[in-house]
Motif scaffolding. Structure first.
Motif, short mmCIF file in Angstrom:
data_model
loop_
_atom_site.label_atom_id
_atom_site.label_comp_id
_atom_site.label_asym_id
_atom_site.label_seq_id
_atom_site.Cartn_x
_atom_site.Cartn_y
_atom_site.Cartn_z
N TYR A 86 46.93 -56.66 72.46
CA TYR A 86 47.42 -57.75 71.61
C TYR A 86 48.75 -58.28 72.14
O TYR A 86 48.93 -59.51 72.31
N GLY A 90 48.71 -61.46 74.53
CA GLY A 90 49.31 -62.49 73.69
C GLY A 90 50.52 -63.11 74.37
O GLY A 90 50.73 -64.33 74.32
N GLN A 93 49.25 -65.15 77.62
CA GLN A 93 48.68 -66.45 77.26
C GLN A 93 49.76 -67.42 76.79
O GLN A 93 49.71 -68.61 77.09
N ASN A 112 55.42 -68.57 70.15
CA ASN A 112 54.35 -67.76 69.57
C ASN A 112 54.45 -66.30 70.01
O ASN A 112 54.21 -65.38 69.23
N ALA A 113 54.82 -66.08 71.27
CA ALA A 113 54.96 -64.72 71.77
C ALA A 113 56.05 -63.97 71.03
O ALA A 113 55.91 -62.78 70.72
N LEU A 116 54.85 -62.52 67.71
CA LEU A 116 53.68 -61.64 67.72
C LEU A 116 53.78 -60.41 66.81
O LEU A 116 52.78 -59.99 66.24
N PRO A 120 50.31 -63.36 64.26
CA PRO A 120 49.41 -63.54 65.40
C PRO A 120 49.08 -65.02 65.60
O PRO A 120 49.18 -65.81 64.66
N TYR A 121 48.71 -65.39 66.79
CA TYR A 121 48.35 -66.78 67.05
C TYR A 121 47.04 -66.80 67.86
O TYR A 121 46.61 -65.79 68.42
N PHE A 124 44.20 -64.01 68.98
CA PHE A 124 44.74 -62.65 68.88
C PHE A 124 44.84 -62.13 67.45
O PHE A 124 45.09 -60.95 67.23
N TRP A 125 44.64 -63.01 66.47
CA TRP A 125 44.67 -62.55 65.08
C TRP A 125 43.64 -61.45 64.84
O TRP A 125 43.86 -60.55 64.01
N TYR A 128 45.03 -58.00 65.77
CA TYR A 128 46.10 -57.67 64.84
C TYR A 128 45.54 -57.25 63.48
O TYR A 128 45.88 -56.19 62.95
N VAL A 261 40.19 -61.54 74.98
CA VAL A 261 41.62 -61.75 75.14
C VAL A 261 41.96 -62.76 76.24
O VAL A 261 43.06 -63.32 76.25
#
Length: 314
Positions: A86, A90, A93, A112-113, A116, A120-121, A124-125, A128, A261
């Motif tokens: 994750y 995450g 990306q 977004n990173a 985390l 989550p974005y 990747f939710w 999580y 992923v």
């Protein structure tokens, strides 16, 4: 689970193809390549009503043996298989999306990173929320010692109020936990699953999808109806999985985490590349996006495996 159950790998393969294709058509729609149409709406409805409930359902199958482990071993295993990928992917990306932010649809990036740990974005939710779902399941089994029936009632209540839980990830955990829980019983109830008629299930799935798509339901009843649509869709996929027998499909299912992923970078990348080359044909975009979204991550995996880093990244 010491021996792989082949239909589970096939079901995961079907599910991950739906995930990739779903993100391909979503990207085409958001970028304006695929304008508003009933064709898009239908495909979006069918895919998104079923594919993620399927993955939580399949995850529940593996929770049966996992929950028997000592707490430290159980939690560390989920940290390694869910939380580590994750954060690593995450972040990767987010960096890639930041570099190409002028060309992507959603403007995702480094911001977004940095969020985390609590937000989550993109895709990747799932990792999580699934991690927290495993922890909740472990807590209920070992601390509260609830019998399955009580846990099932709790999961349905949680599901029912999930549309109104607009804080953190409560609404998604609440919505998907019931599928996860039902998945914990699927192997013990396999006899009844085998007795179900795949043709009847398929016809029922189509009828429910039409009803689900056409009815103008309230937020609560739309949520309730979606449960039945998802469960019938899961049964249809399981039936299909038991008829498919090919090593390539098994392999895709076994590497579904890798594809999950990594696929967005390949589907978005192929869409952007083709668009800049003036190739906006919808069918070409869809086919290339799907192929790149599946094969690209598998190529990356083979490179990482040869470098002997795969056990740390997936």
């Amino acid at each position: 689970m010491t021996k792989r159950i082949e239909w589970i790998d096939v079901a995961k393969a079907i599910g991950i193809v739906l995930v990739v294709y779903g993100h391909v058509i979503l990207g085409l729609h958001d970028s304006g390549i695929w304008g508003a149409s009933q064709n898009y709406d239908w495909q979006h409805s069918i895919i998104y009503s079923t594919h993620m409930p399927l993955f939580f359902f399949l995850s529940g199958i593996f929770a049966v043996r996992w929950v028997e482990r000592p707490a430290k071993k159980a939690i560390s295993q989920k940290v390694r298989t869910l939380i580590v990928p994750y954060f690593i992917w995450g972040f990767v990306q987010a960096v890639v999306m930041q570099v190409f932010s002028k060309s992507t649809n959603n403007g995702q990036g480094i911001g977004n990173a940095l969020q985390l740990p609590w937000i989550p974005y993109a895709q990747f939710w799932f990792l999580y929320d699934l991690f927290w779902m495993f922890l909740v399941y472990y807590l209920i089994i070992h601390v509260f010692h609830w019998p399955f029936f009580s846990l099932l009632i709790f999961s349905f209540l949680f599901f029912g109020i999930s549309p109104f839980l607009n804080f953190w990830e409560f609404w998604r955990i609440g919505y998907y936990f019931v599928f996860f829980l039902i998945g914990t019983k699927v192997l013990s109830l396999g006899y009844y699953l085998d007795k179900m008629n795949p043709i009847v299930d398929f016809i029922l799935f189509i009828l429910l999808q039409v009803t689900y798509f056409e009815l103008d339901l309230s937020k609560f009843w739309h949520n309730v109806f979606s449960f039945f649509v998802a469960m019938i869709g899961i049964f249809v996929i399981i039936h299909l999985a038991k008829y498919v027998n090919h090593w390539s499909v098994d392999y895709i299912g076994q590497k579904s985490m890798v594809i999950y992923v990594l696929h967005i970078m390949f589907t978005a990348g192929s869409r952007i590349f083709l668009a800049k080359a003036g190739l906006d044909n919808l069918y070409l975009q869809g086919i290339v996006g799907l192929l790149f979204g599946i094969l690209g991550p598998l190529v990356v995996y083979q490179v990482i495996r040869k470098m002997k880093f795969d056990q740390y990244l997936f």
